[in-house]
Design a protein around this motif. Structure first.
Motif, PDB file in Angstrom:
ATOM      1  N   LEU A 266      36.435  41.488  -0.059  1.00  0.00           N
ATOM      2  CA  LEU A 266      37.231  40.373  -0.599  1.00  0.00           C
ATOM      3  C   LEU A 266      36.325  39.399  -1.355  1.00  0.00           C
ATOM      4  O   LEU A 266      36.662  38.949  -2.459  1.00  0.00           O
ATOM      5  N   VAL A 267      35.171  39.102  -0.753  1.00  0.00           N
ATOM      6  CA  VAL A 267      34.241  38.163  -1.404  1.00  0.00           C
ATOM      7  C   VAL A 267      33.843  38.710  -2.775  1.00  0.00           C
ATOM      8  O   VAL A 267      33.818  37.974  -3.766  1.00  0.00           O
ATOM      9  N   LYS A 268      33.581  40.010  -2.851  1.00  0.00           N
ATOM     10  CA  LYS A 268      33.208  40.619  -4.146  1.00  0.00           C
ATOM     11  C   LYS A 268      34.346  40.476  -5.157  1.00  0.00           C
ATOM     12  O   LYS A 268      34.134  40.097  -6.299  1.00  0.00           O
ATOM     13  N   PHE A 269      35.551  40.801  -4.728  1.00  0.00           N
ATOM     14  CA  PHE A 269      36.708  40.707  -5.639  1.00  0.00           C
ATOM     15  C   PHE A 269      36.901  39.271  -6.127  1.00  0.00           C
ATOM     16  O   PHE A 269      37.192  39.039  -7.297  1.00  0.00           O
ATOM     17  N   LEU A 270      36.723  38.300  -5.202  1.00  0.00           N
ATOM     18  CA  LEU A 270      36.916  36.891  -5.587  1.00  0.00           C
ATOM     19  C   LEU A 270      35.817  36.439  -6.545  1.00  0.00           C
ATOM     20  O   LEU A 270      36.088  35.782  -7.552  1.00  0.00           O
TER      21      LEU A 270
ATOM     22  N   GLY B  69      36.231  37.679  -9.998  1.00  0.00           N
ATOM     23  CA  GLY B  69      37.530  37.393 -10.627  1.00  0.00           C
ATOM     24  C   GLY B  69      38.439  38.608 -10.640  1.00  0.00           C
ATOM     25  O   GLY B  69      39.359  38.685 -11.449  1.00  0.00           O
ATOM     26  N   ASP B  70      38.211  39.556  -9.734  1.00  0.00           N
ATOM     27  CA  ASP B  70      39.070  40.745  -9.696  1.00  0.00           C
ATOM     28  C   ASP B  70      40.381  40.482  -8.954  1.00  0.00           C
ATOM     29  O   ASP B  70      41.301  41.304  -9.004  1.00  0.00           O
ATOM     30  N   ILE B  71      40.441  39.376  -8.194  1.00  0.00           N
ATOM     31  CA  ILE B  71      41.747  38.817  -7.810  1.00  0.00           C
ATOM     32  C   ILE B  71      41.663  37.318  -8.118  1.00  0.00           C
ATOM     33  O   ILE B  71      40.564  36.762  -8.278  1.00  0.00           O
ATOM     34  N   ALA B  72      42.842  36.648  -8.185  1.00  0.00           N
ATOM     35  CA  ALA B  72      42.835  35.266  -8.707  1.00  0.00           C
ATOM     36  C   ALA B  72      42.393  34.239  -7.674  1.00  0.00           C
ATOM     37  O   ALA B  72      41.800  33.220  -8.019  1.00  0.00           O
ATOM     38  N   GLY B  73      42.696  34.468  -6.400  1.00  0.00           N
ATOM     39  CA  GLY B  73      42.332  33.443  -5.424  1.00  0.00           C
ATOM     40  C   GLY B  73      42.733  33.837  -4.016  1.00  0.00           C
ATOM     41  O   GLY B  73      43.435  34.839  -3.805  1.00  0.00           O
ATOM     42  N   ALA B  74      42.281  33.020  -3.055  1.00  0.00           N
ATOM     43  CA  ALA B  74      42.621  33.295  -1.653  1.00  0.00           C
ATOM     44  C   ALA B  74      42.715  31.989  -0.880  1.00  0.00           C
ATOM     45  O   ALA B  74      41.996  31.024  -1.172  1.00  0.00           O
ATOM     46  N   GLY B  75      43.612  31.989   0.106  1.00  0.00           N
ATOM     47  CA  GLY B  75      43.705  30.885   1.060  1.00  0.00           C
ATOM     48  C   GLY B  75      43.485  31.486   2.427  1.00  0.00           C
ATOM     49  O   GLY B  75      44.257  32.332   2.876  1.00  0.00           O
ATOM     50  N   LEU B  76      42.391  31.072   3.084  1.00  0.00           N
ATOM     51  CA  LEU B  76      41.983  31.771   4.312  1.00  0.00           C
ATOM     52  C   LEU B  76      41.896  30.798   5.485  1.00  0.00           C
ATOM     53  O   LEU B  76      41.100  29.856   5.466  1.00  0.00           O
ATOM     54  N   ASP B  77      42.713  31.055   6.503  1.00  0.00           N
ATOM     55  CA  ASP B  77      42.632  30.253   7.726  1.00  0.00           C
ATOM     56  C   ASP B  77      41.847  30.992   8.806  1.00  0.00           C
ATOM     57  O   ASP B  77      41.500  30.413   9.826  1.00  0.00           O
ATOM     58  N   VAL B  78      41.609  32.283   8.594  1.00  0.00           N
ATOM     59  CA  VAL B  78      40.966  33.122   9.618  1.00  0.00           C
ATOM     60  C   VAL B  78      39.893  33.990   8.961  1.00  0.00           C
ATOM     61  O   VAL B  78      40.000  34.341   7.789  1.00  0.00           O
ATOM     62  N   PHE B  79      38.876  34.357   9.759  1.00  0.00           N
ATOM     63  CA  PHE B  79      37.698  35.049   9.230  1.00  0.00           C
ATOM     64  C   PHE B  79      37.263  36.123  10.218  1.00  0.00           C
ATOM     65  O   PHE B  79      37.590  36.050  11.398  1.00  0.00           O
ATOM     66  N   GLU B  80      36.467  37.058   9.700  1.00  0.00           N
ATOM     67  CA  GLU B  80      36.078  38.186  10.565  1.00  0.00           C
ATOM     68  C   GLU B  80      35.182  37.752  11.720  1.00  0.00           C
ATOM     69  O   GLU B  80      35.298  38.272  12.820  1.00  0.00           O
ATOM     70  N   ASN B  81      34.263  36.802  11.460  1.00  0.00           N
ATOM     71  CA  ASN B  81      33.322  36.395  12.524  1.00  0.00           C
ATOM     72  C   ASN B  81      33.353  34.889  12.713  1.00  0.00           C
ATOM     73  O   ASN B  81      32.365  34.208  12.463  1.00  0.00           O
ATOM     74  N   GLU B  82      34.491  34.387  13.159  1.00  0.00           N
ATOM     75  CA  GLU B  82      34.633  32.936  13.292  1.00  0.00           C
ATOM     76  C   GLU B  82      33.649  32.406  14.325  1.00  0.00           C
ATOM     77  O   GLU B  82      33.402  33.080  15.330  1.00  0.00           O
ATOM     78  N   PRO B  83      33.051  31.231  14.130  1.00  0.00           N
ATOM     79  CA  PRO B  83      33.325  30.304  13.028  1.00  0.00           C
ATOM     80  C   PRO B  83      32.443  30.534  11.797  1.00  0.00           C
ATOM     81  O   PRO B  83      32.325  29.637  10.956  1.00  0.00           O
ATOM     82  N   ASP B  84      31.838  31.717  11.676  1.00  0.00           N
ATOM     83  CA  ASP B  84      31.009  31.970  10.488  1.00  0.00           C
ATOM     84  C   ASP B  84      31.900  32.370   9.308  1.00  0.00           C
ATOM     85  O   ASP B  84      32.766  33.225   9.447  1.00  0.00           O
ATOM     86  N   VAL B  85      31.609  31.748   8.188  1.00  0.00           N
ATOM     87  CA  VAL B  85      32.362  32.023   6.956  1.00  0.00           C
ATOM     88  C   VAL B  85      31.350  32.498   5.926  1.00  0.00           C
ATOM     89  O   VAL B  85      30.270  31.915   5.832  1.00  0.00           O
TER      90      VAL B  85
ATOM     91  N   PHE C  56      31.760  29.492  -0.451  1.00  0.00           N
ATOM     92  CA  PHE C  56      31.643  28.032  -0.596  1.00  0.00           C
ATOM     93  C   PHE C  56      31.505  27.629  -2.065  1.00  0.00           C
ATOM     94  O   PHE C  56      31.824  26.524  -2.449  1.00  0.00           O
ATOM     95  N   GLU C  57      30.998  28.546  -2.856  1.00  0.00           N
ATOM     96  CA  GLU C  57      30.776  28.260  -4.282  1.00  0.00           C
ATOM     97  C   GLU C  57      32.036  28.504  -5.116  1.00  0.00           C
ATOM     98  O   GLU C  57      32.049  28.201  -6.299  1.00  0.00           O
ATOM     99  N   LEU C  58      33.052  29.090  -4.513  1.00  0.00           N
ATOM    100  CA  LEU C  58      34.194  29.555  -5.317  1.00  0.00           C
ATOM    101  C   LEU C  58      35.361  28.564  -5.278  1.00  0.00           C
ATOM    102  O   LEU C  58      35.873  28.240  -4.207  1.00  0.00           O
ATOM    103  N   ASP C  59      35.758  28.108  -6.454  1.00  0.00           N
ATOM    104  CA  ASP C  59      36.868  27.166  -6.522  1.00  0.00           C
ATOM    105  C   ASP C  59      38.233  27.836  -6.367  1.00  0.00           C
ATOM    106  O   ASP C  59      39.238  27.144  -6.218  1.00  0.00           O
ATOM    107  N   ASN C  60      38.252  29.165  -6.432  1.00  0.00           N
ATOM    108  CA  ASN C  60      39.549  29.842  -6.293  1.00  0.00           C
ATOM    109  C   ASN C  60      39.857  30.200  -4.833  1.00  0.00           C
ATOM    110  O   ASN C  60      40.761  30.982  -4.552  1.00  0.00           O
ATOM    111  N   VAL C  61      39.092  29.598  -3.905  1.00  0.00           N
ATOM    112  CA  VAL C  61      39.319  29.902  -2.488  1.00  0.00           C
ATOM    113  C   VAL C  61      39.539  28.599  -1.715  1.00  0.00           C
ATOM    114  O   VAL C  61      38.771  27.647  -1.870  1.00  0.00           O
ATOM    115  N   VAL C  62      40.589  28.567  -0.895  1.00  0.00           N
ATOM    116  CA  VAL C  62      40.829  27.422  -0.010  1.00  0.00           C
ATOM    117  C   VAL C  62      40.527  27.881   1.417  1.00  0.00           C
ATOM    118  O   VAL C  62      41.025  28.922   1.855  1.00  0.00           O
ATOM    119  N   LEU C  63      39.691  27.106   2.097  1.00  0.00           N
ATOM    120  CA  LEU C  63      39.221  27.510   3.432  1.00  0.00           C
ATOM    121  C   LEU C  63      39.784  26.581   4.501  1.00  0.00           C
ATOM    122  O   LEU C  63      39.943  25.382   4.270  1.00  0.00           O
TER     123      LEU C  63
END
Ligand SMILES: O=CC(=O)O
Length: 359
Positions: free
Chosen positions: A278-282, A285-301, A306-313
């Motif tokens: 997903l990080v690679k696609f974001l 620009g291979d997908i437009a954006g993501a809104g993520l409330d959950v992660f594979e290794n919480e609380p690590d993101v 963090f650099e991507l403006d098309n992602v809401v965390l």
């Protein structure tokens, strides 16, 4: 309603003076701890909950996290008396712990997802379980929609832009895109997914879904597989439980099918998505954006996002409001009372065959 809880008292306009008198009177007729049904609280020591105080007058609560004894010997010494257990949030509940509790018949999960509980062991023993999606569905759905709107209209990015003083420098903040009339695919149409669909219909979106089975009474269109769902929709919202079958259900094929204009929202579990991919696609620009409330290794993101403006965390908060927590307390109390008096349970599932609870 839970007798004696603060919010219920306020709602019912009870005079505090009457309460003191009532509770003094009650003390005399309260059964002793020995007469109360025993309930084991299974929690990580760092997890606290008002549930404990709420349940204490009604149940004999055992809490190994409060005991100086190692948890396993605490459990072994109380093993025979434990028919019911509350599993607090995502405290892991594995086969090893369950095997220390041969009399266990009923698990109350205070979470919507139950991927932290060994369902195979429960299934083998016919243990009944209730989850908390009934208490959390509306708030989780609001949050999923909020993430989608934020990603589409670039609200969090706009907030950062204004705070950084960039508005004064450049009046041309880039446009986001409209939510109305978008095609939204929901992965997992349990209680949460259904509430998401209801909300987005009101925005004028068309709703499709994927789940293990087509739901006969649902007005949304069904796709038997997630690749087709991604192909036919502008956004995917993940609301399904994490199981062996749904682990990395969002893989390369699905992300490619979603495409450059596609948005993905996850309020289910991090491992539903192959996160590295997903990080690679974001990033590309291979997908437009993501809104993520959950992660594979919480609380690590993953740092890259963090650099991507098309992602809401968001820090795994979709389900929580004071109101949903109050609803959870009610649900837990009601289910325990019902279990010990052989009355029907709410949000119940018997873990049979390949059945998993809905979220
Ligand atoms: O994510 C939260 C829950 O499953 O309750």
């Amino acid at each position: 309603m839970i007798p004696g809880t603060k919010n219920n008292m306020e709602r019912n306009n009870i005079n505090p003076q009457d309460l003191t008198m009532a509770s003094d009177a009650n003390q005399e007729c309260f059964p002793s701890n020995d007469d109360l049904p025993t309930v084991l609280l299974h929690r990580l020591p760092s997890f606290n909950s008002p549930l404990k105080e709420i349940l204490q007058p009604h149940f004999h609560l055992l809490d190994p996290a409060d005991s100086p004894e190692p948890a396993s010997s605490f459990l072994s010494s109380h093993a025979k008396s434990v028919r019911a257990l509350i599993c607090l949030y995502n405290t892991p509940l594995g086969a090893e712990t369950l095997r220390l509790l041969p009399s266990l018949e009923f698990i109350v999960a205070t979470s919507a997802g139950v991927d932290h509980i060994d369902l195979e062991e429960c299934r083998g023993r016919g243990i009944i379980m209730t989850n908390a999606s009934k208490a959390f569905a509306e708030d989780a759905a609001d949050y999923a929609v909020a993430l989608l709107i934020d990603v589409c209209r670039r609200i969090s990015t706009a907030d950062r832009y204004v705070r950084a003083g960039l508005w004064q420098v450049n009046r041309d903040y880039p446009l986001g895109f409209k939510l109305g009339r978008k095609r939204v695919g929901i992965v997992g149409l349990g209680r949460i997914g259904f509430e998401v669909g209801k909300r987005l219909e009101a925005f004028g979106c068309s709703i499709a879904y994927n789940s293990r089975q087509k739901k006969p009474s649902v007005p949304f269109s069904y796709h038997a597989n997630v690749v087709d769902l991604a192909e036919d929709n502008d956004a995917l919202i993940l609301c399904c439980p994490l199981t062996e079958q749904t682990h990395h259900i969002i893989n390369r094929e699905v992300l490619e099918a979603l495409g450059k204009e596609g948005v993905i929202i996850n309020v289910g579990r991090g491992a539903l998505i192959d996160e590295k991919l997903l990080v690679k696609f974001l990033s590309r620009g291979d997908i437009a954006g993501a809104g993520l409330d959950v992660f594979e290794n919480e609380p690590d993101v993953p740092r890259e996002v963090f650099e991507l403006d098309n992602v809401v965390l968001s820090p795994h908060r979709a389900i929580f409001t004071p109101e949903s927590l109050e609803a959870l307390n009610e649900l837990v109390f009601t289910n325990l009372k019902a279990f010990f008096s052989n009355k029907p349970l709410q949000s119940v599932f018997k873990i049979e065959g390949k059945d998993y609870p809905v979220m």
